[in-house]
Design a protein around this motif. Structure first.
Motif, mmCIF file in Angstrom:
data_model
loop_
_atom_site.group_PDB
_atom_site.id
_atom_site.type_symbol
_atom_site.label_atom_id
_atom_site.label_comp_id
_atom_site.label_asym_id
_atom_site.label_seq_id
_atom_site.Cartn_x
_atom_site.Cartn_y
_atom_site.Cartn_z
ATOM 1 N N ILE A 129 11.959 95.859 85.404
ATOM 2 C CA ILE A 129 11.271 94.580 85.723
ATOM 3 C C ILE A 129 11.600 93.411 84.952
ATOM 4 O O ILE A 129 10.738 93.719 83.834
ATOM 5 C CB ILE A 129 9.897 94.853 86.234
ATOM 6 C CG1 ILE A 129 9.935 95.856 87.401
ATOM 7 C CG2 ILE A 129 9.292 93.339 86.882
ATOM 8 C CD1 ILE A 129 8.508 96.305 87.829
ATOM 9 N N VAL A 130 12.356 92.279 85.284
ATOM 10 C CA VAL A 130 12.443 91.222 84.335
ATOM 11 C C VAL A 130 11.945 90.162 85.341
ATOM 12 O O VAL A 130 12.344 89.749 86.116
ATOM 13 C CB VAL A 130 13.772 91.186 84.011
ATOM 14 C CG1 VAL A 130 13.979 89.845 83.183
ATOM 15 C CG2 VAL A 130 14.559 92.396 83.319
ATOM 16 N N TYR A 131 10.974 89.289 84.490
ATOM 17 C CA TYR A 131 10.246 88.065 85.368
ATOM 18 C C TYR A 131 11.391 86.932 84.615
ATOM 19 O O TYR A 131 11.513 86.072 85.680
ATOM 20 C CB TYR A 131 8.955 87.733 84.777
ATOM 21 C CG TYR A 131 8.227 88.685 85.642
ATOM 22 C CD1 TYR A 131 7.548 88.320 86.730
ATOM 23 C CD2 TYR A 131 7.781 89.846 84.859
ATOM 24 C CE1 TYR A 131 6.632 88.930 87.222
ATOM 25 C CE2 TYR A 131 6.731 90.617 85.754
ATOM 26 C CZ TYR A 131 6.231 90.294 86.873
ATOM 27 O OH TYR A 131 5.497 91.089 87.749
ATOM 28 N N SER A 132 11.768 86.742 83.624
ATOM 29 C CA SER A 132 12.933 85.689 83.411
ATOM 30 C C SER A 132 13.930 86.220 82.261
ATOM 31 O O SER A 132 13.604 87.285 81.367
ATOM 32 C CB SER A 132 11.976 84.345 82.646
ATOM 33 O OG SER A 132 11.681 84.931 81.654
ATOM 34 N N LEU A 133 15.143 85.593 82.500
ATOM 35 C CA LEU A 133 15.929 85.934 81.467
ATOM 36 C C LEU A 133 16.685 84.726 81.215
ATOM 37 O O LEU A 133 17.111 83.814 81.947
ATOM 38 C CB LEU A 133 17.126 86.908 82.101
ATOM 39 C CG LEU A 133 18.325 87.166 81.186
ATOM 40 C CD1 LEU A 133 18.079 88.063 80.304
ATOM 41 C CD2 LEU A 133 19.275 87.933 82.402
ATOM 42 N N ASP A 134 17.183 84.434 79.907
ATOM 43 C CA ASP A 134 17.766 83.370 79.638
ATOM 44 C C ASP A 134 18.672 83.543 78.559
ATOM 45 O O ASP A 134 18.294 84.320 77.647
ATOM 46 C CB ASP A 134 16.949 82.069 79.122
ATOM 47 C CG ASP A 134 17.616 80.736 79.501
ATOM 48 O OD1 ASP A 134 18.791 80.586 79.710
ATOM 49 O OD2 ASP A 134 16.936 79.639 78.890
ATOM 50 N N VAL A 135 19.908 82.993 78.717
ATOM 51 C CA VAL A 135 20.915 83.095 77.477
ATOM 52 C C VAL A 135 21.495 81.845 76.931
ATOM 53 O O VAL A 135 21.732 80.901 77.632
ATOM 54 C CB VAL A 135 22.330 83.611 78.153
ATOM 55 C CG1 VAL A 135 23.424 83.813 77.037
ATOM 56 C CG2 VAL A 135 22.105 85.226 78.716
ATOM 57 N N LEU A 136 20.990 81.863 75.709
ATOM 58 C CA LEU A 136 21.285 80.534 74.802
ATOM 59 C C LEU A 136 22.334 80.380 74.015
ATOM 60 O O LEU A 136 22.957 81.453 73.520
ATOM 61 C CB LEU A 136 19.966 80.365 73.794
ATOM 62 C CG LEU A 136 18.858 79.437 74.793
ATOM 63 C CD1 LEU A 136 18.214 80.780 75.589
ATOM 64 C CD2 LEU A 136 17.781 79.211 73.767
ATOM 65 N N GLY A 137 23.032 79.425 73.580
ATOM 66 C CA GLY A 137 24.215 79.044 73.017
ATOM 67 C C GLY A 137 24.803 77.839 73.083
ATOM 68 O O GLY A 137 24.042 76.869 73.379
ATOM 69 N N GLY A 138 26.139 77.885 73.061
ATOM 70 C CA GLY A 138 26.706 76.628 73.156
ATOM 71 C C GLY A 138 28.305 76.871 73.625
ATOM 72 O O GLY A 138 28.791 77.900 73.675
ATOM 73 N N LYS A 139 29.080 75.741 74.141
ATOM 74 C CA LYS A 139 30.473 76.128 74.344
ATOM 75 C C LYS A 139 31.151 76.403 73.290
ATOM 76 O O LYS A 139 31.087 75.934 72.090
ATOM 77 C CB LYS A 139 30.930 74.620 75.042
ATOM 78 C CG LYS A 139 30.288 74.492 76.508
ATOM 79 C CD LYS A 139 30.856 72.999 76.905
ATOM 80 C CE LYS A 139 30.287 72.725 78.061
ATOM 81 N NZ LYS A 139 30.697 71.546 78.746
ATOM 82 N N ALA A 140 32.112 77.244 73.470
ATOM 83 C CA ALA A 140 32.976 77.669 72.632
ATOM 84 C C ALA A 140 34.101 76.647 72.210
ATOM 85 O O ALA A 140 34.682 76.018 73.242
ATOM 86 C CB ALA A 140 33.777 78.950 72.929
#
Length: 141
Positions: A129-140
């Protein structure tokens, strides 16, 4: 500085939804920033979330909030270029609690897709069970 890579053009897929009830537990609730909603996987080993970005990206951090008792014990981040095969980028080990957890990703290659593999669950039946998911980074570049 890293920012969220998830946008309206990001395509997402999940391994399963509890009882196929997408209205109540669907993948859209991973990203809605509402603490009252969640993605709830069905039973089974190795649940996953796959994200396809509109352009090549470099992932620098993952943020995930599980429900305690239904968290993953070991996770793997895989990535691939647009038409390539998935390769392992990193392993991470969440705690079994309700807090928002952050996992830095070191030296990730440029990818167009990522797959977050929840390799095993704290739940006896394998539900996640996941309430929130975020992937952070930048454009290659």
């Amino acid at each position: 500085m890293a920012s969220s890579l998830i946008c309206s053009e990001t395509h997402s897929r999940v391994s399963s939804v509890l009882n196929r009830d997408v209205k109540q537990y669907g993948k859209k609730y991973l990203f809605d920033r509402n603490e009252e909603t969640c993605w709830n996987s069905d039973q089974g080993e190795c649940q996953w979330v796959c994200l396809e970005f509109p352009q090549s990206v470099k992932v620098s951090e993952l943020k995930v909030q599980f429900q305690g008792g239904f968290s993953a014990k070991t996770c793997r981040l895989d990535g691939c270029p647009k038409d390539g095969a998935f390769t392992e980028i990193s392993h991470f080990y969440p705690e079994d609690n309700n807090s928002l957890q952050s996992f830095p990703i070191q030296e990730a290659p440029a990818v167009d897709k990522v797959k977050i593999m929840f390799e095993n669950s704290a739940d006896f039946f394998g539900r996640i069970i996941v309430y929130s998911l975020d992937v952070l980074g930048g454009k290659a570049s």
